[in-house]
Motif scaffolding. Structure first.
Motif, PDB file in Angstrom:
ATOM      1  N   GLU A  44       0.834  -1.198   0.000  1.00 11.70           N
ATOM      2  CA  GLU A  44       0.000   0.000   0.000  1.00 11.70           C
ATOM      3  C   GLU A  44       0.874   1.255   0.000  1.00 11.70           C
ATOM      4  O   GLU A  44       1.724   1.426   0.876  1.00 11.70           O
ATOM      5  CB  GLU A  44      -0.889   0.016   1.235  1.00 11.70           C
ATOM      6  N   TYR A  81      -6.497  -6.544   3.702  1.00  8.29           N
ATOM      7  CA  TYR A  81      -6.558  -5.597   2.582  1.00  8.29           C
ATOM      8  C   TYR A  81      -5.724  -6.057   1.386  1.00  8.29           C
ATOM      9  O   TYR A  81      -5.570  -5.308   0.414  1.00  8.29           O
ATOM     10  CB  TYR A  81      -6.089  -4.213   3.045  1.00  8.29           C
ATOM     11  N   GLU A 116      -7.165  -4.725 -10.220  1.00  3.02           N
ATOM     12  CA  GLU A 116      -5.774  -4.792  -9.772  1.00  3.02           C
ATOM     13  C   GLU A 116      -4.873  -5.270 -10.903  1.00  3.02           C
ATOM     14  O   GLU A 116      -3.785  -4.713 -11.131  1.00  3.02           O
ATOM     15  CB  GLU A 116      -5.652  -5.730  -8.574  1.00  3.02           C
ATOM     16  N   ASP A 150      -6.004   2.375  -3.455  1.00  2.00           N
ATOM     17  CA  ASP A 150      -7.398   1.922  -3.427  1.00  2.00           C
ATOM     18  C   ASP A 150      -8.043   2.162  -4.793  1.00  2.00           C
ATOM     19  O   ASP A 150      -7.550   2.956  -5.610  1.00  2.00           O
ATOM     20  CB  ASP A 150      -8.174   2.645  -2.327  1.00  2.00           C
ATOM     21  N   ASP A 151      -9.149   1.480  -5.067  1.00  2.00           N
ATOM     22  CA  ASP A 151      -9.778   1.510  -6.391  1.00  2.00           C
ATOM     23  C   ASP A 151     -10.138   2.924  -6.828  1.00  2.00           C
ATOM     24  O   ASP A 151      -9.937   3.296  -7.993  1.00  2.00           O
ATOM     25  CB  ASP A 151     -11.034   0.631  -6.392  1.00  2.00           C
ATOM     26  N   ARG A 179      -8.774   5.761  -5.937  1.00  2.54           N
ATOM     27  CA  ARG A 179      -7.570   6.549  -6.240  1.00  2.54           C
ATOM     28  C   ARG A 179      -6.935   6.077  -7.547  1.00  2.54           C
ATOM     29  O   ARG A 179      -6.387   6.883  -8.307  1.00  2.54           O
ATOM     30  CB  ARG A 179      -6.601   6.453  -5.070  1.00  2.54           C
ATOM     31  N   GLU A 208     -12.053  11.765   2.004  1.00  2.00           N
ATOM     32  CA  GLU A 208     -11.876  10.591   2.875  1.00  2.00           C
ATOM     33  C   GLU A 208     -11.593  10.960   4.324  1.00  2.00           C
ATOM     34  O   GLU A 208     -11.759  10.136   5.224  1.00  2.00           O
ATOM     35  CB  GLU A 208     -10.778   9.681   2.339  1.00  2.00           C
TER      36      GLU A 208
END
Length: 585
Positions: free
Chosen positions: A59, A416, A436, A455-456, A458, A538
């Protein structure tokens, strides 16, 4: 006559373990052949690097890591920290990364490899330093504990805190001989140079390290049997001070030749003094079964107190009676001086993280505390019964804390799907989710050489900015409401390779929600005219018990954005606005 040994005769076989007699790696032992010293340390380094790589999160860290990456991109474009962009770190990390990016390409993977290199060196340093004070098994177990803590605080990845932690260890290790002999001028010169280098990563901790070295040298001089005078102190410490100045002064002079003094004073002194405590202060956390690792926050104080007490008992002196030998006296000074030095370091770093109290912010204290626990454990049989019991309690609680913290991080990586081993397995089997898999086939700084998973939402926002703007155009990534500041996305600038449209891209409470800063940001947005801006919601619900949860009531920037930009699209909590073509604002 009682002492920290509980009243026994010191130097007797029943209650002491002479450093020279029991430890084959004693500081005063004959030097080992180079290959016999280097090979074990190289093995430790390589094992640590491999394990830390496997424990790394895939991440990208949106805030802390993102602001360092974006700052590196800015200095590569010729911008100067403080003058051209707000920064609360020193410049060293930015320029090192900028150099690495120039040599190997703009890639998050390049930054991570450098970060892992420093972390593996830290683990190796823990092992190497302890070899002179502990058995190999104790040094190895402590190095493993350091490695687990490093994995547990993955959110610190890429920040200057990581190299500062290494420099703290090296800087303290170099001054330790002051407790049993006069350290060489060369050794003290390198100690000061390391403190100066630490200051270039983080001004506060580098200056603190120099202050701690000053304290340690002063105490060491006081404990010498002769030359307890200011001249002896100056003779020992002057090379350290000269080296610190030799490292820092040229950079200071260069900065003043290209930037006004007020810029750095505002970023590093004026703003933090007025707003940092109010905007970032956190209360001490509670300890629960689900967050048992928080006991480490309180345990650190216990470790420091016990280490200092053991260190200063009898003022490091061993009674020179008929049972004492010169070797035992030297050994006492070595490990007690070690406890004093690293306890002072740990205490200073604890206060550094005191405002924002959490395991993450106490990392600089946690690492030296591990060395304290190791040396206390190694010499526990020389302590009175109550201190021996206290040491064992500290050892077991420290082990439970690092185990709990590591297991929580491993569990988070699994939940995650940020685990590196899982990524390898998915790549081989072809079982990665469609988004992904498609993301990893693109070429951008987050996927080049190694695929890191944003994350999806972003991912889609980054793709949109990349396809709708040109490389030379500026970008602004802000918040839906700029009257309350908690955090913001610093990663998207680097991921999209778009320079920020304003010098205030790194948000902090008290800055971007103030009238003066918002007015300056508007002028910069007018000049740069970014065709698209991103507003990230967010953190809208994030509330901490400090001023970051309070609205300033200043909506100047929000009003400008809504007059100049209109909604274009959105991806979850990320809204993208496009500049109104006819806007002349």
């Amino acid at each position: 006559m009682s002492s920290v040994r509980g009243g026994r005769k010191e130097g007797t076989p029943s209650d002491t373990r002479s450093l020279q007699g029991d430890n084959p790696h004693s500081i005063d032992s004959p030097p080992q052949p180079f290959h016999r010293t280097l090979v074990p340390l190289a093995v430790v380094f390589l094992l640590a690097y491999l394990i830390l790589f496997l424990g790394m999160s895939r991440e990208p860290i949106v805030y802390d890591e993102g602001l360092v990456l974006t700052a590196a991109m800015r200095v590569a474009a010729g911008q100067v920290p403080h003058r051209d962009f707000y920064a609360n770190y020193g410049p060293a990390q930015f320029y090192i990364l900028a150099g690495l990016f120039k040599a190997f390409g703009e890639s998050l993977f390049v930054e991570r490899l450098y970060d892992l290199f420093v972390k593996a060196l830290t683990v190796t340093s823990v092992y190497a330093i302890l070899l002179a004070y502990c058995r190999k098994s104790v040094a190895a177990i402590t190095a493993v504990a350091a490695m687990l803590w490093i994995i547990s605080v993955n959110n610190l990845t890429g920040t200057p805190v990581i190299p500062v932690s290494l420099l703290n260890l090296l800087g303290m290790a170099l001054v330790l001989p002051v407790f049993w002999r006069k350290p060489s001028a060369t050794r003290m010169f390198f100690a000061g140079a390391i403190a100066g280098l630490a200051a270039l990563f983080r001004y506060d901790t580098g200056i603190a390290l120099l202050g701690i070295q000053t304290c340690v040298v002063a105490v060491g001089i006081f404990l010498w049997k002769a030359e307890k005078n200011p001249r002896a102190f100056l003779s020992a410490f002057l090379p350290c001070l000269v080296a610190f100045a030799a490292v820092t002064v040229p950079f200071a002079l260069y900065y003043l030749s290209v930037a006004p003094l007020h810029s750095i004073v505002y970023d590093i002194v004026l703003y933090p003094a007025r707003y940092y405590h109010r905007g970032r202060n956190l209360p001490f956390p509670g300890i629960t079964l689900r967050a048992f690792e928080n006991i480490e926050i309180y345990l650190l104080l216990g470790i420091i107190v016990v280490a200092l007490y053991v260190a200063v008992a009898d003022r490091f002196k061993v009674r020179e009676d008929h049972a004492s030998t010169p070797g035992n006296i030297s050994g006492e000074r070595q490990w007690r001086g070690f406890l004093f030095s690293f306890a002072v370091l740990a205490l200073a770093m604890y206060f550094k993280g005191f405002v924002r109290i959490s395991l993450l912010h106490l990392y600089l204290c946690i690492i030296p505390s591990l060395l304290l626990v190791a040396v206390l454990f190694e010499h526990r049989f020389t302590l009175p019964r109550i201190l021996r019991f206290s040491t064992m309690v500290l050892v077991w609680l420290a082990a439970l804390a690092v185990t709990s913290s590591t297991l929580h991080e491993i569990r988070r990586l699994q939940v995650y799907h940020f685990s590196v081993p899982e990524g390898f397995v998915e790549s081989i089997r072809g079982t990665a989710p469609d988004m992904e898999a498609a993301w990893c086939k693109t070429s951008n700084p987050l996927t080049r050489d190694f695929c890191f998973l944003a994350d999806d939402d972003r991912i889609q926002a980054i793709d949109f900015i990349d396809s709708h703007t040109a490389p030379g155009q500026r970008l602004y990534v802000g918040l839906p409401h700029h009257d309350r500041i908690f955090s913001n996305d610093n990663l998207m600038y680097f991921a999209a390779q778009r320079l920020p449209a304003t010098m205030w891209s790194h948000f902090d409470p008290g800055l971007q929600n103030s009238y003066e800063i918002q007015a300056q940001m508007i002028r910069e947005l007018q000049a740069a005219a970014p065709p698209y801006i991103v507003l990230d919601a967010e953190w809208d619900q994030a509330r901490e018990p400090n001023d970051s949860a309070i609205s300033s009531g200043v909506t100047l920037l929000d009003d400008y954005i809504h007059k100049t930009y209109r909604p274009a699209t959105s991806f979850g909590l990320l809204s993208i606005y496009e500049r109104i073509p006819s806007s002349s604002h």
